[in-house]
Design an enzyme around this catalytic site. Sequence first.
Site, PDB file in Angstrom:
ATOM      1  N   ARG A 122       0.849  -1.193   0.000  1.00  0.00           N
ATOM      2  CA  ARG A 122       0.000   0.000   0.000  1.00  0.00           C
ATOM      3  C   ARG A 122       0.882   1.239   0.000  1.00  0.00           C
ATOM      4  O   ARG A 122       1.728   1.396   0.878  1.00  0.00           O
ATOM      5  CB  ARG A 122      -0.911  -0.009   1.236  1.00  0.00           C
ATOM      6  CG  ARG A 122      -1.703   1.256   1.390  1.00  0.00           C
ATOM      7  CD  ARG A 122      -2.733   1.231   2.522  1.00  0.00           C
ATOM      8  NE  ARG A 122      -3.333   2.556   2.560  1.00  0.00           N
ATOM      9  CZ  ARG A 122      -3.181   3.448   3.544  1.00  0.00           C
ATOM     10  NH1 ARG A 122      -2.509   3.147   4.639  1.00  0.00           N
ATOM     11  NH2 ARG A 122      -3.709   4.641   3.453  1.00  0.00           N
ATOM     12  N   HIS A 156      -2.731  11.029   0.549  1.00  0.00           N
ATOM     13  CA  HIS A 156      -2.199  10.849   1.901  1.00  0.00           C
ATOM     14  C   HIS A 156      -1.615  12.200   2.342  1.00  0.00           C
ATOM     15  O   HIS A 156      -0.405  12.328   2.554  1.00  0.00           O
ATOM     16  CB  HIS A 156      -1.169   9.714   1.902  1.00  0.00           C
ATOM     17  CG  HIS A 156      -0.926   9.105   3.258  1.00  0.00           C
ATOM     18  ND1 HIS A 156      -1.049   7.746   3.513  1.00  0.00           N
ATOM     19  CD2 HIS A 156      -0.551   9.649   4.431  1.00  0.00           C
ATOM     20  CE1 HIS A 156      -0.750   7.501   4.784  1.00  0.00           C
ATOM     21  NE2 HIS A 156      -0.449   8.631   5.362  1.00  0.00           N
ATOM     22  N   GLU A 177      -7.139   8.681   6.117  1.00  0.00           N
ATOM     23  CA  GLU A 177      -7.416   9.346   7.390  1.00  0.00           C
ATOM     24  C   GLU A 177      -7.867  10.795   7.236  1.00  0.00           C
ATOM     25  O   GLU A 177      -7.152  11.728   7.637  1.00  0.00           O
ATOM     26  CB  GLU A 177      -6.178   9.281   8.297  1.00  0.00           C
ATOM     27  CG  GLU A 177      -5.720   7.889   8.612  1.00  0.00           C
ATOM     28  CD  GLU A 177      -4.621   7.848   9.689  1.00  0.00           C
ATOM     29  OE1 GLU A 177      -4.150   8.902  10.115  1.00  0.00           O
ATOM     30  OE2 GLU A 177      -4.253   6.732  10.105  1.00  0.00           O
ATOM     31  N   ASN A 210      -7.102   2.084   9.950  1.00  0.00           N
ATOM     32  CA  ASN A 210      -5.773   2.236  10.551  1.00  0.00           C
ATOM     33  C   ASN A 210      -5.951   2.254  12.059  1.00  0.00           C
ATOM     34  O   ASN A 210      -6.771   3.020  12.577  1.00  0.00           O
ATOM     35  CB  ASN A 210      -5.124   3.555  10.108  1.00  0.00           C
ATOM     36  CG  ASN A 210      -4.813   3.570   8.620  1.00  0.00           C
ATOM     37  OD1 ASN A 210      -4.967   2.562   7.933  1.00  0.00           O
ATOM     38  ND2 ASN A 210      -4.376   4.715   8.116  1.00  0.00           N
ATOM     39  N   TYR A 240      -3.860   2.235  15.870  1.00  0.00           N
ATOM     40  CA  TYR A 240      -2.607   2.304  16.634  1.00  0.00           C
ATOM     41  C   TYR A 240      -2.792   2.192  18.134  1.00  0.00           C
ATOM     42  O   TYR A 240      -1.968   1.614  18.830  1.00  0.00           O
ATOM     43  CB  TYR A 240      -1.881   3.624  16.327  1.00  0.00           C
ATOM     44  CG  TYR A 240      -1.307   3.623  14.937  1.00  0.00           C
ATOM     45  CD1 TYR A 240      -0.091   3.003  14.675  1.00  0.00           C
ATOM     46  CD2 TYR A 240      -2.007   4.184  13.877  1.00  0.00           C
ATOM     47  CE1 TYR A 240       0.426   2.966  13.391  1.00  0.00           C
ATOM     48  CE2 TYR A 240      -1.500   4.142  12.581  1.00  0.00           C
ATOM     49  CZ  TYR A 240      -0.279   3.532  12.352  1.00  0.00           C
ATOM     50  OH  TYR A 240       0.229   3.484  11.076  1.00  0.00           O
ATOM     51  N   GLU A 255      -3.329  -0.048   8.171  1.00  0.00           N
ATOM     52  CA  GLU A 255      -2.113   0.358   8.898  1.00  0.00           C
ATOM     53  C   GLU A 255      -2.223  -0.144  10.323  1.00  0.00           C
ATOM     54  O   GLU A 255      -3.279  -0.001  10.948  1.00  0.00           O
ATOM     55  CB  GLU A 255      -1.966   1.890   8.974  1.00  0.00           C
ATOM     56  CG  GLU A 255      -1.437   2.553   7.751  1.00  0.00           C
ATOM     57  CD  GLU A 255      -1.304   4.076   7.928  1.00  0.00           C
ATOM     58  OE1 GLU A 255      -1.016   4.540   9.046  1.00  0.00           O
ATOM     59  OE2 GLU A 255      -1.521   4.764   6.927  1.00  0.00           O
TER      60      GLU A 255
HETATM   61  C1  BGC Z   1      -0.725   7.800   9.063  1.00  0.00           C
HETATM   62  C2  BGC Z   1       0.743   7.601   8.771  1.00  0.00           C
HETATM   63  C3  BGC Z   1       1.542   7.811  10.035  1.00  0.00           C
HETATM   64  C4  BGC Z   1       1.119   6.770  11.044  1.00  0.00           C
HETATM   65  C5  BGC Z   1       1.846   6.832  12.370  1.00  0.00           C
HETATM   66  C6  BGC Z   1      -1.172   7.284  10.388  1.00  0.00           C
HETATM   67  O1  BGC Z   1      -1.850   8.305  11.048  1.00  0.00           O
HETATM   68  O2  BGC Z   1      -1.517   7.367   8.016  1.00  0.00           O
HETATM   69  O3  BGC Z   1       1.104   8.457   7.744  1.00  0.00           O
HETATM   70  O4  BGC Z   1       2.914   7.747   9.815  1.00  0.00           O
HETATM   71  O5  BGC Z   1      -0.250   6.890  11.311  1.00  0.00           O
HETATM   72  O6  BGC Z   1       1.575   8.017  13.026  1.00  0.00           O
END
Ligand code: BGC
Length: 447
Positions: free
Chosen positions: A75, A119, A164, A290, A292, A350
């Site tokens: 991607r 992006h 995002e 995505n 995290y 992601e």
């Molecule tokens: C984004 C990336 C970024 C990653 C880590 C996402 O918000 O798509 O570009 O590097 O998170 O912060």
Amino acid sequence: MKTFPDGFLWGAATSAYQIEGSPLADGAGPSIWHRFTHTPGATELGHTGDVACDHYRRWESDVDLMGELGLQSYRFSLSWGRVLPEGRGRVNEKGLDFYRRLVDRLLERGIRPNVTLYHWDLPAALDDEGGWLHPDAPEWFADYAQVAFDAFADRVPMWATLNEPWVSVDGGYLHGAHAPGRKGVANAATAARHLLLAHGAAVERYRGSGAKHAIGIVVNLEPKDAASDRTEDVAAAARAHTYFNEQFCDPLLLGRIPDGLDAIYGEGWRAWTAAELARASAKIDFLGINYYTRALTRFEPAHAPVCDARVLPEGALRMTTGWEFYPEGLTRTLCWVKERYGDLPLYVTENGGAFADPPTAADGRVDDPLRVRCYRENLRACLAALERGVDLRGYYAWSLMDNLEWSAGFSQRFGLVHVDFDTQVRTIKESGKFYREVIRTNGASLA
Ligand code: BGC
């Protein structure tokens, strides 16, 4: 334990400005990120994407690296300003050629390209006219998308319109920590509307072009939990959930505006018309998510208009970005999407973590046990979601290699591959080897 279904797609992700370097090469026009990183004081460390991972020149060996990792899909995003230096009008064939060659090479290697059109790197020339605040921005984007579809829609099996949009809006137009650094609730509400309409307009163009593959969008989602049962914390978490998770998904997938969003924007709000909602909810083939972290949320009046602040629970493992490592949140997020929006094909587009890596050892090893743990536990969280019937079709690690973490510059390393930014030497980290084994066994190595 549940296993990953046959045909589950394994990949890794990057984005143009974060890795390519050479931002003005071969006739490309500057983007808002080029301009922002070159504005003294705009970012803390003053790092720019002038070189980044030098992928623009090293793309062939980078594709070899993807082959070494066993990736089935890659991607990446197109830089709008390489394709259309002024953002609209004149097409720069040399810029398009870069991506044509990349797509061709990926296909030759059996790696499926998954292309994101936007992006965050809007052409600076369009920002001069107002950027995402301009009422014509959706059509500018659709025209750009059309150029990309004409160039390789036949060969690219997966497309995403935007990455995002929440970050574009919150960082770029509400608080100003991201390019183009504008501020204000009315700006944010307008940018959000135009991004959603741009997405819808591009999906319409895709369908109209007769393309037969899949198109979707990538959103970032995370659970918003209240830090205590105090009324103001509970209310702040609820507002944060509306603003972060529902703001884009509800229009996209339900064709409606979530309750409470108008109150968050207050005087910056303007009601949506039925035609606008219909456009934003054009049918998509998949949703990219995505993930995290989660946000344990307390009330913070200084953070208007949502008035939320993140707190870290005691003892939590935190990433160098300060985020809590919280894999359960991935299962919860995927299950929440299924519950609220029904069944649609999902991809984790992601996921990963920034951790401090040791220097490369004499034998060439970069031992990154925290990142290995991060992938192991997040992938188990995906399995838990599959067990609960979530239609999860694939997973992309963020990121293929260490790169420019936007305003944080090169201070945050997310890569499966270590990049020495002085020499550009790439070294597959232990997490990269771990992920290669996951791919080779379709996840059985996680047991
Ligand atoms: C984004 C990336 C970024 C990653 C880590 C996402 O918000 O798509 O570009 O590097 O998170 O912060």
